[in-house]
Motif scaffolding. Sequence first.
Motif, PDB file in Angstrom:
ATOM      1  N   ARG A  96      29.895 -19.570 -26.319  1.00 11.16           N
ATOM      2  CA  ARG A  96      30.076 -18.692 -25.167  1.00 11.16           C
ATOM      3  C   ARG A  96      29.726 -17.251 -25.545  1.00 11.16           C
ATOM      4  NH1 ARG A  96      34.275 -20.816 -23.547  1.00 11.16           N
ATOM      5  NH2 ARG A  96      33.477 -21.851 -21.683  1.00 11.16           N
ATOM      6  N   ASN A  97      28.809 -16.662 -24.770  1.00 10.52           N
ATOM      7  CA  ASN A  97      28.327 -15.290 -25.008  1.00 10.52           C
ATOM      8  C   ASN A  97      27.795 -15.113 -26.425  1.00 10.52           C
ATOM      9  OD1 ASN A  97      27.769 -12.582 -24.311  1.00 10.52           O
ATOM     10  ND2 ASN A  97      29.787 -11.886 -24.996  1.00 10.52           N
ATOM     11  N   LYS A  98      27.138 -16.138 -26.953  1.00  6.15           N
ATOM     12  CA  LYS A  98      26.610 -16.090 -28.326  1.00  6.15           C
ATOM     13  C   LYS A  98      25.244 -16.783 -28.351  1.00  6.15           C
ATOM     14  CE  LYS A  98      27.711 -17.903 -32.997  1.00  6.15           C
ATOM     15  NZ  LYS A  98      28.447 -16.848 -33.744  1.00  6.15           N
ATOM     16  N   TRP A  99      24.203 -15.986 -28.523  1.00  3.72           N
ATOM     17  CA  TRP A  99      22.849 -16.504 -28.691  1.00  3.72           C
ATOM     18  C   TRP A  99      22.503 -16.376 -30.168  1.00  3.72           C
ATOM     19  CZ3 TRP A  99      24.857 -14.303 -24.482  1.00  3.72           C
ATOM     20  CH2 TRP A  99      24.583 -14.876 -23.223  1.00  3.72           C
ATOM     21  N   LEU A 100      22.026 -17.465 -30.786  1.00  2.39           N
ATOM     22  CA  LEU A 100      21.911 -17.520 -32.242  1.00  2.39           C
ATOM     23  C   LEU A 100      20.573 -18.099 -32.684  1.00  2.39           C
ATOM     24  CD1 LEU A 100      23.203 -17.432 -35.140  1.00  2.39           C
ATOM     25  CD2 LEU A 100      24.122 -19.710 -34.635  1.00  2.39           C
ATOM     26  N   LEU A 101      19.931 -17.396 -33.630  1.00  2.00           N
ATOM     27  CA  LEU A 101      18.762 -17.909 -34.341  1.00  2.00           C
ATOM     28  C   LEU A 101      19.146 -18.011 -35.817  1.00  2.00           C
ATOM     29  CD1 LEU A 101      17.705 -15.931 -31.907  1.00  2.00           C
ATOM     30  CD2 LEU A 101      15.470 -16.384 -32.907  1.00  2.00           C
ATOM     31  N   VAL A 102      18.772 -19.114 -36.470  1.00  2.00           N
ATOM     32  CA  VAL A 102      19.171 -19.286 -37.862  1.00  2.00           C
ATOM     33  C   VAL A 102      17.954 -19.535 -38.746  1.00  2.00           C
ATOM     34  CG1 VAL A 102      21.466 -20.143 -37.294  1.00  2.00           C
ATOM     35  CG2 VAL A 102      19.596 -21.780 -37.606  1.00  2.00           C
ATOM     36  N   HIS A 103      18.165 -19.284 -40.028  1.00  2.00           N
ATOM     37  CA  HIS A 103      17.148 -19.539 -41.051  1.00  2.00           C
ATOM     38  C   HIS A 103      17.138 -21.023 -41.376  1.00  2.00           C
ATOM     39  CE1 HIS A 103      15.124 -19.339 -44.984  1.00  2.00           C
ATOM     40  NE2 HIS A 103      14.589 -18.202 -44.524  1.00  2.00           N
ATOM     41  N   GLY A 104      15.997 -21.514 -41.856  1.00  2.00           N
ATOM     42  CA  GLY A 104      15.880 -22.921 -42.215  1.00  2.00           C
ATOM     43  C   GLY A 104      16.848 -23.367 -43.291  1.00  2.00           C
ATOM     44  N   ASP A 105      17.378 -22.428 -44.059  1.00  2.00           N
ATOM     45  CA  ASP A 105      18.376 -22.768 -45.077  1.00  2.00           C
ATOM     46  C   ASP A 105      19.674 -23.267 -44.463  1.00  2.00           C
ATOM     47  OD1 ASP A 105      16.593 -21.995 -47.002  1.00  2.00           O
ATOM     48  OD2 ASP A 105      17.691 -20.193 -47.628  1.00  2.00           O
ATOM     49  N   LYS A 106      19.908 -22.953 -43.207  1.00  2.00           N
ATOM     50  CA  LYS A 106      21.181 -23.314 -42.565  1.00  2.00           C
ATOM     51  C   LYS A 106      21.063 -24.610 -41.775  1.00  2.00           C
ATOM     52  CE  LYS A 106      24.458 -21.479 -42.827  1.00  2.00           C
ATOM     53  NZ  LYS A 106      25.498 -21.805 -43.851  1.00  2.00           N
ATOM     54  N   GLN A 107      20.744 -25.674 -42.483  1.00  2.00           N
ATOM     55  CA  GLN A 107      20.599 -26.977 -41.837  1.00  2.00           C
ATOM     56  C   GLN A 107      21.917 -27.455 -41.228  1.00  2.00           C
ATOM     57  OE1 GLN A 107      17.762 -28.789 -41.239  1.00  2.00           O
ATOM     58  NE2 GLN A 107      16.723 -26.932 -41.980  1.00  2.00           N
ATOM     59  N   ASP A 108      23.043 -27.019 -41.783  1.00  2.00           N
ATOM     60  CA  ASP A 108      24.335 -27.413 -41.218  1.00  2.00           C
ATOM     61  C   ASP A 108      24.497 -26.878 -39.802  1.00  2.00           C
ATOM     62  OD1 ASP A 108      24.397 -24.828 -42.349  1.00  2.00           O
ATOM     63  OD2 ASP A 108      26.575 -24.885 -42.586  1.00  2.00           O
ATOM     64  N   LEU A 109      24.058 -25.632 -39.559  1.00  2.00           N
ATOM     65  CA  LEU A 109      24.130 -25.081 -38.211  1.00  2.00           C
ATOM     66  C   LEU A 109      23.069 -25.674 -37.292  1.00  2.00           C
ATOM     67  CD1 LEU A 109      24.897 -21.303 -38.907  1.00  2.00           C
ATOM     68  CD2 LEU A 109      26.417 -23.011 -37.899  1.00  2.00           C
ATOM     69  N   ILE A 110      21.894 -25.916 -37.826  1.00  2.00           N
ATOM     70  CA  ILE A 110      20.831 -26.540 -37.034  1.00  2.00           C
ATOM     71  C   ILE A 110      21.276 -27.916 -36.544  1.00  2.00           C
ATOM     72  CG2 ILE A 110      18.485 -27.479 -37.132  1.00  2.00           C
ATOM     73  CD1 ILE A 110      17.813 -25.147 -39.051  1.00  2.00           C
ATOM     74  N   ALA A 111      21.977 -28.649 -37.399  1.00  2.69           N
ATOM     75  CA  ALA A 111      22.481 -29.975 -37.026  1.00  2.69           C
ATOM     76  C   ALA A 111      23.508 -29.890 -35.895  1.00  2.69           C
ATOM     77  CB  ALA A 111      23.104 -30.661 -38.247  1.00  2.69           C
ATOM     78  N   LYS A 112      24.156 -28.730 -35.762  1.00  2.00           N
ATOM     79  CA  LYS A 112      25.142 -28.527 -34.700  1.00  2.00           C
ATOM     80  C   LYS A 112      24.533 -27.955 -33.432  1.00  2.00           C
ATOM     81  CE  LYS A 112      28.950 -27.772 -37.960  1.00  2.00           C
ATOM     82  NZ  LYS A 112      29.937 -26.795 -38.487  1.00  2.00           N
ATOM     83  N   GLY A 113      23.200 -27.743 -33.439  1.00  2.00           N
ATOM     84  CA  GLY A 113      22.531 -27.268 -32.241  1.00  2.00           C
ATOM     85  C   GLY A 113      22.014 -25.848 -32.306  1.00  2.00           C
ATOM     86  N   ALA A 114      22.177 -25.176 -33.443  1.00  2.00           N
ATOM     87  CA  ALA A 114      21.647 -23.814 -33.575  1.00  2.00           C
ATOM     88  C   ALA A 114      20.124 -23.848 -33.621  1.00  2.00           C
ATOM     89  CB  ALA A 114      22.206 -23.149 -34.824  1.00  2.00           C
ATOM     90  N   PHE A 115      19.504 -22.808 -33.090  1.00  2.00           N
ATOM     91  CA  PHE A 115      18.045 -22.748 -32.990  1.00  2.00           C
ATOM     92  C   PHE A 115      17.433 -22.208 -34.280  1.00  2.00           C
ATOM     93  CE2 PHE A 115      14.002 -20.780 -31.752  1.00  2.00           C
ATOM     94  CZ  PHE A 115      13.420 -21.827 -31.044  1.00  2.00           C
ATOM     95  N   HIS A 116      16.478 -22.947 -34.851  1.00  2.00           N
ATOM     96  CA  HIS A 116      15.779 -22.501 -36.060  1.00  2.00           C
ATOM     97  C   HIS A 116      14.737 -21.469 -35.636  1.00  2.00           C
ATOM     98  CE1 HIS A 116      12.955 -23.559 -39.675  1.00  2.00           C
ATOM     99  NE2 HIS A 116      13.487 -22.357 -39.762  1.00  2.00           N
TER     100      HIS A 116
END
Length: 223
Positions: free
Chosen positions: A192-212
């Motif tokens: 909620r009210n959080k837009w997120l881009l992550v680095h490829g190193d953060k596969q744990d967040l990508i697996a939870k739906g974060a945008f690479h």
Amino acid sequence: MLNKLNQLNNLEILSCSSEEFERYGKIISGYDFNELLQYAEKNTNIPPNGNIYVGSVDDMEGIAPLFSFLKNNFYGGMDVQIGYCNGNNSFLNGLEYHKSSEINIAVTDLVLLLAKTTEIQNNEVNSSLVKAFFLPKGSAVELYQTTMHFAPCKVTNDGFKCIVILPKETNTEISLEEREILTEEDKYLFKRNKWLLVHGDKQDLIAKGAFHGISGENIEVKF
């Protein structure tokens, strides 16, 4: 401390009182954060590993008249939450933004890694555009809505502590499965009210739906 950090890092680390910081935010004056700082110093812990984020703490929000001033003055009457992010982070890892300003108060010395939402091109921001800013213990800053940030970086082996103030319910869970993608930005919505881009190193967040969406080096702050 700032001179030492710049000797140890290839990335230039600037002061939050520098002119360059004005693109990203400003130092907050006029509010007495002393009681809040004392509470966070004595009553919040740094985990042995990783980071901890607690968005809303009743005791911190119960500090009067500060809470009322933040709600009615700084945020113009919107409901707000006061919490903290403490931890052992040293890496960029990701960049998030909110549709609102965020207040960060450094309970310990720390470094913020920042970029602008306007630097997202074709659903990606290159880490070479990220700027580093040192916040000395006790400093309070406003990060503008257009400023991307993530967990602070520690500058000692003891880790970091940072008070975080945001509109109420920011960073709480939402159902990503029910998201209807109308624009490219919708792909970045993570909480909620959080837009997120992550680095490829953060596969744990990508697996939870974060945008690479971060390319280049996953910046590390050395100390």
